[in-house]
Design a protein around this motif. Structure first.
Motif, mmCIF file in Angstrom:
data_model
loop_
_atom_site.group_PDB
_atom_site.id
_atom_site.type_symbol
_atom_site.label_atom_id
_atom_site.label_comp_id
_atom_site.label_asym_id
_atom_site.label_seq_id
_atom_site.Cartn_x
_atom_site.Cartn_y
_atom_site.Cartn_z
ATOM 1 N N THR A 1 -2.823 -18.344 -6.950
ATOM 2 C CA THR A 1 -1.628 -18.000 -6.174
ATOM 3 C C THR A 1 -1.923 -16.993 -5.060
ATOM 4 N N LYS B 1 -13.412 4.577 -9.454
ATOM 5 C CA LYS B 1 -12.668 5.363 -8.465
ATOM 6 C C LYS B 1 -11.197 5.016 -8.599
ATOM 7 N N THR C 1 -6.143 -9.101 -10.111
ATOM 8 C CA THR C 1 -5.610 -10.423 -9.755
ATOM 9 C C THR C 1 -5.843 -10.772 -8.288
ATOM 10 N N THR C 2 -6.512 -9.899 -7.540
ATOM 11 C CA THR C 2 -6.964 -10.286 -6.196
ATOM 12 C C THR C 2 -8.480 -10.381 -6.223
ATOM 13 N N GLU D 1 0.816 -1.212 0.000
ATOM 14 C CA GLU D 1 0.000 0.000 0.000
ATOM 15 C C GLU D 1 0.859 1.276 0.000
HETATM 16 P P1 NAD Z 1 -3.088 -5.260 -3.067
HETATM 17 O O1 NAD Z 1 -3.185 -4.664 -4.375
HETATM 18 O O2 NAD Z 1 -2.057 -4.740 -2.125
HETATM 19 O O3 NAD Z 1 -2.911 -6.846 -3.208
HETATM 20 C C1 NAD Z 1 -2.812 -7.640 -2.041
HETATM 21 C C2 NAD Z 1 -1.549 -8.507 -2.062
HETATM 22 O O4 NAD Z 1 -1.731 -9.590 -2.967
HETATM 23 C C3 NAD Z 1 -0.311 -7.785 -2.548
HETATM 24 O O5 NAD Z 1 0.789 -8.228 -1.792
HETATM 25 C C4 NAD Z 1 -0.194 -8.236 -4.001
HETATM 26 O O6 NAD Z 1 1.113 -8.152 -4.496
HETATM 27 C C5 NAD Z 1 -0.657 -9.639 -3.909
HETATM 28 N N1 NAD Z 1 -1.217 -10.238 -5.107
HETATM 29 C C6 NAD Z 1 -2.056 -9.651 -6.004
HETATM 30 N N2 NAD Z 1 -2.494 -10.550 -6.882
HETATM 31 C C7 NAD Z 1 -1.924 -11.728 -6.564
HETATM 32 C C8 NAD Z 1 -2.006 -13.028 -7.090
HETATM 33 N N3 NAD Z 1 -2.835 -13.315 -8.103
HETATM 34 N N4 NAD Z 1 -1.258 -14.001 -6.530
HETATM 35 C C9 NAD Z 1 -0.481 -13.720 -5.461
HETATM 36 N N5 NAD Z 1 -0.377 -12.520 -4.885
HETATM 37 C C10 NAD Z 1 -1.103 -11.537 -5.437
HETATM 38 O O7 NAD Z 1 -4.468 -5.157 -2.256
HETATM 39 P P2 NAD Z 1 -5.992 -5.330 -2.708
HETATM 40 O O8 NAD Z 1 -6.659 -5.885 -1.517
HETATM 41 O O9 NAD Z 1 -6.125 -5.999 -3.998
HETATM 42 O O10 NAD Z 1 -6.460 -3.817 -2.920
HETATM 43 C C11 NAD Z 1 -6.397 -2.873 -1.856
HETATM 44 C C12 NAD Z 1 -6.331 -1.485 -2.451
HETATM 45 O O11 NAD Z 1 -7.505 -1.271 -3.226
HETATM 46 C C13 NAD Z 1 -6.273 -0.375 -1.440
HETATM 47 O O12 NAD Z 1 -5.325 0.574 -1.852
HETATM 48 C C14 NAD Z 1 -7.662 0.229 -1.477
HETATM 49 O O13 NAD Z 1 -7.676 1.605 -1.151
HETATM 50 C C15 NAD Z 1 -8.036 -0.008 -2.906
HETATM 51 N N6 NAD Z 1 -9.489 -0.068 -3.156
HETATM 52 C C16 NAD Z 1 -9.996 0.717 -4.137
HETATM 53 C C17 NAD Z 1 -11.334 0.683 -4.438
HETATM 54 C C18 NAD Z 1 -11.866 1.506 -5.561
HETATM 55 O O14 NAD Z 1 -13.094 1.600 -5.734
HETATM 56 N N7 NAD Z 1 -11.014 2.090 -6.361
HETATM 57 C C19 NAD Z 1 -12.191 -0.166 -3.733
HETATM 58 C C20 NAD Z 1 -11.643 -0.973 -2.741
HETATM 59 C C21 NAD Z 1 -10.288 -0.921 -2.460
#
Ligand code: NAD
Ligand code: MG
Length: 364
Positions: free
Chosen positions: A175, A145, A132-133, A76
């Motif tokens: 993964t 957003k 990818t999450t 983050e």
């Molecule tokens: P992230 O992007 O940090 O991903 C979480 C972890 O998973 C990271 O360590 C990443 O490297 C790892 N990762 C990602 N894909 C992977 C995969 N396929 N295999 C293995 N590891 C993987 O966190 P997140 O939970 O995806 O997103 C959180 C962020 O999203 C925050 O910054 C939050 O503010 C934002 N967000 C935005 C909105 C919006 O409407 N724009 C809504 C909700 C959250």
């Protein structure tokens, strides 16, 4: 061999409408997403964890185009203004014209930063989300957003900028660590809790399959959450009203995340506990019954999400943090509460003492 047809959701925003594709093998199905590119320049933004796993699948589809990659360090902390400037420098290095496209390959951090960079370059170019999450698939990649953090706070700078398409390839979830996967499930449960009781009942019936990442159940859960969110976004794109409901559990949750210095709870975990506290407060204010709270608690527990405030939190400090929320007016709090499952409401004028009572009970 043709890949199987993905489940498709349309986000209906007039000329800026776009498809969300959910299914297997989609990163490699470049014929589908490449049709969304208007020009010859592509910047693929990703991070140092995701790129080694999945960049190659995307790269194979970019043959013949002028493209480069831009990789963030993981975390983050890297959703920063400094990295927007680096992304823009990468676009400049490509010689990107106004028909260029940014592809965001990663979780919400990559998506938010890449989308914001696309919104800024030449006052706005296309971008494609390749989440990818699970959290990015069901939440951050859809709705437009975008933004980054400042030292003064999270998500303080941003823009509404809708993607051209969202490519949710569920193969990438293979993964994803379990804890991150469950945090994404919290945002699925949230959608049902706000405005879709039949979906909530479906989640109760499929909690085991979801916890085991059963493919059919995962696709259905993502699709149903996104159908709900896409409807809200189509009705209230810039959050003048209804879209605020999507913050159910978030005022409590953000306070928990902040008090835990962002190391105790993931965002989705904070939202899980926060939704439960919002349900208890709704009960206390006579808006909803105990049976709805119990159903929510059970669903959180069966999907492996936290359903209690972790030890060591201080109720007064949490209330102080909640008072900083942007939704408040002087003196009282404005919160998203519910009248039961699927019936969330924005409630103003909530007294601090009522919130404190719920926090004290949860932490005792
Ligand atoms: P992230 O992007 O940090 O991903 C979480 C972890 O998973 C990271 O360590 C990443 O490297 C790892 N990762 C990602 N894909 C992977 C995969 N396929 N295999 C293995 N590891 C993987 O966190 P997140 O939970 O995806 O997103 C959180 C962020 O999203 C925050 O910054 C939050 O503010 C934002 N967000 C935005 C909105 C919006 O409407 N724009 C809504 C909700 C959250
Ligand atoms: Mg959230």
């Amino acid at each position: 061999m043709n890949p199987p047809s993905p489940t498709t959701i349309d986000v209906a925003l007039g000329a800026r409408s776009y498809p969300v594709w959910i299914g297997r093998g989609l990163l490699g199905d470049s014929a589908r997403w490449r049709a969304m590119l208007r020009g010859r320049h592509v910047l693929v933004a990703s991070n140092t964890t995701v790129a080694p796993l999945y960049l190659e699948r995307v790269a194979r589809g970019l043959d013949g185009l002028q493209w480069s990659s831009f990789l963030l360090d993981d975390g983050e902390a890297h959703k920063s203004f400094a990295n927007v400037e680096r992304a823009l420098a990468a676009l400049a290095g490509l010689g990107a014209t106004r028909d260029a496209c940014v592809i965001a390959l990663g979780g919400g951090v990559v998506g938010d930063l890449a989308g914001f960079s696309a919104a800024c370059w030449m006052r706005g170019i296309d971008f494609i989300q390749m989440p990818t999450t699970l959290l990015a698939m069901v939440d951050s990649s859809v709705g437009g957003k975008t933004g980054v953090n400042l030292p003064a706070g999270k998500n303080l700078v941003g823009a509404f900028h809708q993607p051209r398409a969202v490519v949710a390839d569920i193969d990438t979830l293979a993964t994803l660590p379990d804890r991150e996967y469950r945090a994404g499930l919290a945002e699925v449960i949230k959608g049902a809790a706000i405005g879709d009781e039949p979906f909530f009942a479906w989640l109760e019936a499929h909690a085991g399959a979801l916890a085991a990442r059963d493919e059919t159940a995962v696709v259905e859960a993502i699709a149903r959450k996104l159908r709900y969110k896409a409807g809200v976004v189509a009705r209230d794109e810039t959050e003048q009203g209804e879209r605020a409901l999507l913050n159910l559990g978030h005022t409590f949750g953000h306070a928990l995340e902040t008090a835990g210095r962002y190391t105790t709870l993931l965002h989705g975990e904070g939202v899980a506990v926060g939704m439960l506290l919002a349900a208890r407060l709704s009960e206390r204010l006579g808006m909803a019954g105990a049976a709805d709270t119990a159903r929510l608690q059970r669903l959180l527990e069966t999907t492996g999400l936290p359903a209690a405030v972790p030890a060591g939190f201080d109720p007064e400090q949490l209330l102080a943090l909640m008072r900083l929320d942007k939704k408040n007016t002087a003196g009282t709090l404005r919160l998203i509460l519910w009248r039961g499952i699927g019936r969330a409401e924005i409630v103003g004028g909530v007294a601090g003492e009522e919130v404190l009572a719920v926090l004290r009970e949860a932490i005792a």
